[in-house]
Structure formats: C-alpha cells, structure tokens
Write a protein that holds these residues in place. Structure first.
Motif, PDB file in Angstrom:
ATOM      1  N   MET A   1       0.840  -1.194   0.000  1.00 53.76           N
ATOM      2  CA  MET A   1       0.000   0.000   0.000  1.00 53.76           C
ATOM      3  C   MET A   1       0.879   1.248   0.000  1.00 53.76           C
ATOM      4  O   MET A   1       2.029   1.210   0.444  1.00 53.76           O
ATOM      5  N   ARG A   2       0.321   2.334  -0.453  1.00 51.00           N
ATOM      6  CA  ARG A   2       0.976   3.639  -0.374  1.00 51.00           C
ATOM      7  C   ARG A   2       0.454   4.302   0.902  1.00 51.00           C
ATOM      8  O   ARG A   2      -0.681   4.770   0.943  1.00 51.00           O
ATOM      9  N   VAL A   3       1.299   4.328   1.913  1.00 47.86           N
ATOM     10  CA  VAL A   3       0.893   4.734   3.253  1.00 47.86           C
ATOM     11  C   VAL A   3       1.423   6.128   3.562  1.00 47.86           C
ATOM     12  O   VAL A   3       2.643   6.369   3.492  1.00 47.86           O
ATOM     13  N   LEU A   4       0.529   7.030   3.916  1.00 51.06           N
ATOM     14  CA  LEU A   4       0.934   8.335   4.432  1.00 51.06           C
ATOM     15  C   LEU A   4       1.200   8.183   5.924  1.00 51.06           C
ATOM     16  O   LEU A   4       0.318   7.800   6.685  1.00 51.06           O
ATOM     17  N   LEU A   5       2.430   8.466   6.325  1.00 54.25           N
ATOM     18  CA  LEU A   5       2.810   8.402   7.734  1.00 54.25           C
ATOM     19  C   LEU A   5       3.087   9.809   8.220  1.00 54.25           C
ATOM     20  O   LEU A   5       4.066  10.441   7.812  1.00 54.25           O
ATOM     21  N   THR A   6       2.234  10.325   9.093  1.00 52.61           N
ATOM     22  CA  THR A   6       2.492  11.628   9.690  1.00 52.61           C
ATOM     23  C   THR A   6       3.364  11.449  10.934  1.00 52.61           C
ATOM     24  O   THR A   6       3.365  10.396  11.559  1.00 52.61           O
ATOM     25  N   GLY A   7       4.113  12.505  11.257  1.00 54.91           N
ATOM     26  CA  GLY A   7       5.047  12.380  12.368  1.00 54.91           C
ATOM     27  C   GLY A   7       6.233  11.503  12.027  1.00 54.91           C
ATOM     28  O   GLY A   7       6.842  10.878  12.901  1.00 54.91           O
ATOM     29  N   SER A   8       6.610  11.477  10.761  1.00 60.62           N
ATOM     30  CA  SER A   8       7.630  10.540  10.283  1.00 60.62           C
ATOM     31  C   SER A   8       9.036  10.855  10.774  1.00 60.62           C
ATOM     32  O   SER A   8       9.920   9.996  10.709  1.00 60.62           O
ATOM     33  N   SER A   9       9.264  12.075  11.274  1.00 59.05           N
ATOM     34  CA  SER A   9      10.578  12.417  11.813  1.00 59.05           C
ATOM     35  C   SER A   9      10.653  12.242  13.326  1.00 59.05           C
ATOM     36  O   SER A   9      11.728  12.416  13.907  1.00 59.05           O
ATOM     37  N   GLY A  10       9.537  11.929  13.960  1.00 59.95           N
ATOM     38  CA  GLY A  10       9.486  11.830  15.408  1.00 59.95           C
ATOM     39  C   GLY A  10      10.003  10.506  15.937  1.00 59.95           C
ATOM     40  O   GLY A  10      10.463   9.637  15.189  1.00 59.95           O
ATOM     41  N   TRP A  11       9.908  10.339  17.245  1.00 61.54           N
ATOM     42  CA  TRP A  11      10.443   9.152  17.915  1.00 61.54           C
ATOM     43  C   TRP A  11       9.788   7.874  17.382  1.00 61.54           C
ATOM     44  O   TRP A  11      10.477   6.905  17.059  1.00 61.54           O
ATOM     45  N   LEU A  12       8.460   7.857  17.290  1.00 67.67           N
ATOM     46  CA  LEU A  12       7.775   6.688  16.745  1.00 67.67           C
ATOM     47  C   LEU A  12       8.026   6.558  15.249  1.00 67.67           C
ATOM     48  O   LEU A  12       8.307   5.472  14.743  1.00 67.67           O
ATOM     49  N   GLY A  13       7.929   7.661  14.531  1.00 67.88           N
ATOM     50  CA  GLY A  13       8.060   7.628  13.084  1.00 67.88           C
ATOM     51  C   GLY A  13       9.382   7.079  12.595  1.00 67.88           C
ATOM     52  O   GLY A  13       9.450   6.356  11.594  1.00 67.88           O
ATOM     53  N   ARG A  14      10.468   7.392  13.314  1.00 66.40           N
ATOM     54  CA  ARG A  14      11.786   6.939  12.856  1.00 66.40           C
ATOM     55  C   ARG A  14      11.933   5.427  12.936  1.00 66.40           C
ATOM     56  O   ARG A  14      12.762   4.844  12.226  1.00 66.40           O
ATOM     57  N   TYR A  15      11.149   4.790  13.816  1.00 70.49           N
ATOM     58  CA  TYR A  15      11.144   3.329  13.904  1.00 70.49           C
ATOM     59  C   TYR A  15      10.053   2.715  13.021  1.00 70.49           C
ATOM     60  O   TYR A  15      10.244   1.625  12.470  1.00 70.49           O
ATOM     61  N   LEU A  16       8.939   3.408  12.909  1.00 69.87           N
ATOM     62  CA  LEU A  16       7.799   2.850  12.193  1.00 69.87           C
ATOM     63  C   LEU A  16       7.992   2.867  10.683  1.00 69.87           C
ATOM     64  O   LEU A  16       7.622   1.911   9.988  1.00 69.87           O
ATOM     65  N   ALA A  17       8.579   3.923  10.147  1.00 69.37           N
ATOM     66  CA  ALA A  17       8.742   4.022   8.692  1.00 69.37           C
ATOM     67  C   ALA A  17       9.527   2.845   8.111  1.00 69.37           C
ATOM     68  O   ALA A  17       9.057   2.190   7.161  1.00 69.37           O
TER      69      ALA A  17
ATOM     70  N   ILE B   1      -2.290   8.237  -2.163  1.00 73.81           N
ATOM     71  CA  ILE B   1      -2.351   7.636  -0.830  1.00 73.81           C
ATOM     72  C   ILE B   1      -3.574   6.722  -0.715  1.00 73.81           C
ATOM     73  O   ILE B   1      -4.691   7.111  -1.056  1.00 73.81           O
ATOM     74  N   ASP B   2      -3.354   5.489  -0.231  1.00 70.41           N
ATOM     75  CA  ASP B   2      -4.507   4.615  -0.002  1.00 70.41           C
ATOM     76  C   ASP B   2      -4.586   4.084   1.431  1.00 70.41           C
ATOM     77  O   ASP B   2      -5.456   3.263   1.733  1.00 70.41           O
ATOM     78  N   ALA B   3      -3.715   4.572   2.313  1.00 67.22           N
ATOM     79  CA  ALA B   3      -3.820   4.231   3.730  1.00 67.22           C
ATOM     80  C   ALA B   3      -3.088   5.305   4.521  1.00 67.22           C
ATOM     81  O   ALA B   3      -2.145   5.929   4.010  1.00 67.22           O
ATOM     82  N   VAL B   4      -3.521   5.507   5.762  1.00 63.85           N
ATOM     83  CA  VAL B   4      -2.935   6.551   6.603  1.00 63.85           C
ATOM     84  C   VAL B   4      -2.584   5.973   7.968  1.00 63.85           C
ATOM     85  O   VAL B   4      -3.383   5.254   8.568  1.00 63.85           O
ATOM     86  N   VAL B   5      -1.388   6.299   8.432  1.00 65.00           N
ATOM     87  CA  VAL B   5      -1.023   6.103   9.840  1.00 65.00           C
ATOM     88  C   VAL B   5      -0.726   7.495  10.380  1.00 65.00           C
ATOM     89  O   VAL B   5       0.295   8.098  10.038  1.00 65.00           O
ATOM     90  N   HIS B   6      -1.643   7.986  11.206  1.00 67.42           N
ATOM     91  CA  HIS B   6      -1.540   9.364  11.701  1.00 67.42           C
ATOM     92  C   HIS B   6      -0.899   9.351  13.083  1.00 67.42           C
ATOM     93  O   HIS B   6      -1.567   9.242  14.107  1.00 67.42           O
ATOM     94  N   ALA B   7       0.433   9.470  13.089  1.00 67.08           N
ATOM     95  CA  ALA B   7       1.192   9.443  14.340  1.00 67.08           C
ATOM     96  C   ALA B   7       1.684  10.819  14.758  1.00 67.08           C
ATOM     97  O   ALA B   7       2.277  10.960  15.830  1.00 67.08           O
ATOM     98  N   GLY B   8       1.472  11.826  13.935  1.00 67.86           N
ATOM     99  CA  GLY B   8       1.945  13.163  14.256  1.00 67.86           C
ATOM    100  C   GLY B   8       1.010  13.883  15.208  1.00 67.86           C
ATOM    101  O   GLY B   8      -0.206  13.750  15.114  1.00 67.86           O
ATOM    102  N   ALA B   9       1.591  14.661  16.124  1.00 69.55           N
ATOM    103  CA  ALA B   9       0.770  15.399  17.093  1.00 69.55           C
ATOM    104  C   ALA B   9       1.625  16.398  17.842  1.00 69.55           C
ATOM    105  O   ALA B   9       2.856  16.291  17.879  1.00 69.55           O
ATOM    106  N   LEU B  10       0.941  17.371  18.444  1.00 70.10           N
ATOM    107  CA  LEU B  10       1.561  18.172  19.495  1.00 70.10           C
ATOM    108  C   LEU B  10       1.328  17.422  20.799  1.00 70.10           C
ATOM    109  O   LEU B  10       0.190  17.103  21.145  1.00 70.10           O
ATOM    110  N   HIS B  11       2.394  17.145  21.553  1.00 70.84           N
ATOM    111  CA  HIS B  11       2.303  16.309  22.740  1.00 70.84           C
ATOM    112  C   HIS B  11       2.265  17.128  24.026  1.00 70.84           C
ATOM    113  O   HIS B  11       2.510  18.332  24.029  1.00 70.84           O
ATOM    114  N   LYS B  12       1.994  16.444  25.117  1.00 70.50           N
ATOM    115  CA  LYS B  12       1.804  17.076  26.409  1.00 70.50           C
ATOM    116  C   LYS B  12       2.950  17.982  26.847  1.00 70.50           C
ATOM    117  O   LYS B  12       2.711  19.082  27.368  1.00 70.50           O
ATOM    118  N   PRO B  13       4.236  17.602  26.676  1.00 69.81           N
ATOM    119  CA  PRO B  13       5.304  18.501  27.119  1.00 69.81           C
ATOM    120  C   PRO B  13       5.307  19.864  26.453  1.00 69.81           C
ATOM    121  O   PRO B  13       5.897  20.814  26.973  1.00 69.81           O
TER     122      PRO B  13
END
Length: 317
Positions: free
Chosen positions: A1-17, A59-71
């Motif tokens: 699939m062609r997956v859009l991954l948001t937050g791709s530079s973050g802590w989760l994204g660097r492992y998930l991509a 894009i035919d699938a999305v993993v939306h991991a990007g966000a502004l976090h609590k800190p």
C-alpha cells in the motif's frame, strides 16, 4: 500500500517508517521537521498541503502518528493543539475519504483517560483503566484535543464506513519525565512497564498489526501498553504497598533492583489494561517487566530505551 505516515521524523516515526517499508509498503512521510523518512515538510493543519499530498502520491492508507504532545503545553498556545491534533486529524480523515483510502490508523494516547483526580492519586485504590472507563475527563488541552480527534474518527467511520483503528498508547518516550524526578529515568521506565509503559518497538508492531487488520475490525479503540502482571483484586494493595505485591509476583525483584541502585515503586496509582488489544486486535506487547528482571539477572542493558538528551526534531530543526 501507499501509506501516508504523519510524524515521520518523530520518535515513533523513525522506527515505524522502516518497519512499514519492510512490510512492503511505500511510505510517504509527512512532518514539520526534516528526517530520513520524511518526504514532505509541513503540517497536517494545512488542508491544502494535505489534499495535495493525497493527490500527488496516490495515498490509499494513513497512519496518523503526528501530534503536538503534552510537554509542549508550556510552549504552545491552546489553539496550536486544536489546529494540529483536532483539525489536522479532520483534514486527514476527509482527504482519506475523498481518496477512497482503504484504512486509517490513529495514534492516540492513554493520557486522555487521566482526569485530575487520577493524576493526583486522590483515591484509596489504584485505578484500573480499560476501554470501558467512563466518563473521560482529560485534564489538559493535549488530552482534550486527542479525545476530540477520536470522536471525529468515530463520526467519519459512521458516515463513510472507512475502517479506522485508534491506538491509545501508553508511555514510550525516551527522555526523562518532565514532572517526576525522584528516580533515575532508567529506574522509572522499568517501573512503568508494570502498569503504564511500552517500548517503542512494541508501539511500532501495534501499528503494523492495526494497519493490516483495520478492514477486518472496521472500527476499534485499543489501549496499547505492556501487559500488566496485576489483577483488579490488587488495586488496594498496590496503592498502599506496591513493593509487597511486586515481591509476591517477582520474589527476586527487590534484590535485582538493589544491585543497580534502583527502587521499586512505593505506590501505584493506575494500571492500564491492554487485554482488549490482545483479544480483539490480536496484538500483545513482547516486552514486559519480567524482561527487565531477566536483563538485570543476566547483566544486560534494560530493554527500555532511555535518552535524557532526546529532543524532538520539531524543536531542534
């Protein structure tokens, strides 16, 4: 699939991509900060950018991991949390519907389940937290906007039928806790695997499973955390004398901790129950507190990543 991954530079994204690549997916990373897995620099709050991304990359699938976090609460206005966490999620969902995307995975947080009363540990017992807990009373703008985004996910699924899986992840950040400093970071993270943490590697696998199973599930919300060794019958004892409960389950824990100068938690105020993810999603974290003790027995490093110098790429670029 062609997956859009948001937050791709973050802590989760660097492992998930790279893990998604290994599964055979084409990953299009979107983040406000550059990174090795980020093709598109920009914010999900920018609807024009989001629409163009879907059009340009099929894009035919999305993993939306990007966000502004609590800190970030002390550094960003509330409107920024609304723009990114809530409006940004709506932008992605509507673009996914327009593109006839096959599925959507949303990285949410157990934080939205923690009221001020739970945060301040006011009760006489630990609070057992599962997906049926209600009412939900988030204590800050981060939790409020993530819960609002979950409601939008539910609405979009109800109206359009798009398969959506929401993962309420517990803690997996590598840096020190921004509010508690009584214990070392490694010690605190090890303790939290008992009741409120998972490794980033397990967080990645949960997303891989959710992406694969979303069409079968249709819509689901799951707590994702290391399996707790405790049961509901332990909640009073955990609040009053957590080391005694831990000693009953792990007789050598105190001695193993003493070898490295660590301390067991004196009291535990909440327990995340990830049983529904195990039963319905078919996912169970592989790393738990018992693995920490095995590492101590064998003289290995802790299985939980700890990096007190970690700074989000968003803040450092």
């Amino acid at each position: 699939m062609r997956v859009l991954l948001t937050g791709s530079s973050g802590w989760l994204g660097r492992y998930l991509a790279p893990r998604l690549h290994a599964e055979g997916h084409t990953v299009i990373g979107l983040d406000v900060a550059p990174g090795p897995h980020t093709r598109i620099i920009g914010s999900v709050a920018d609807r024009t950018l989001v629409d163009r991304t879907f059009d340009d990359h099929g894009i035919d699938a999305v993993v939306h991991a990007g966000a502004l976090h609590k800190p970030y609460i002390v550094r960003y206005p509330r409107q920024a949390f609304i723009d990114v966490n809530t409006s940004g999620t709506l932008n992605l969902l509507e673009a996914a519907v327009a593109a006839n995307a096959s599925r959507f995975v949303f990285t949410s947080t157990t934080s939205l389940m923690i009221s001020t009363a739970i945060r301040e540990a006011r009760g006489d017992t630990a609070v057992w937290i599962d997906e049926d807990m209600a009412p939900l009373e988030p204590r800050n703008i981060y939790g409020i906007t993530k819960l609002s985004a979950e409601h939008i996910c539910r609405l979009i699924h109800a109206e359009h039928g798009m398969p959506i899986v929401i993962l309420r992840t517990s803690r997996f950040f590598p840096e020190d806790d921004d509010t508690h400093r009584a214990l070392s970071g490694e010690n605190m993270k090890a303790n939290e695997l008992l009741h409120r943490r998972l490794t980033v590697e397990d967080a990645v696998e949960a997303h891989v499973v959710a992406l694969a199973r979303a069409p079968e599930i249709g819509f689901g919300t799951f707590i994702v955390s290391a399996p707790t060794p405790f049961t509901r019958t332990d909640v009073a004892d955990l609040k009053r004398d957590a080391p005694a409960v831990i000693a009953r389950l792990y007789p050598d824990a105190r001695e193993l901790y003493a070898r490295v100068g660590w301390s067991l938690p004196a009291s535990i105020d909440r327990i995340y129950d990830a049983g529904l993810a195990d039963r319905v999603l078919g996912f169970r974290c592989q790393t738990d507190f018992a693995e920490v003790l095995r590492a101590l027995r064998e003289g290995r490093t802790s299985p939980v990543a700890h990096d007190p110098s970690y700074v989000s790429p968003k803040e450092s670029h």
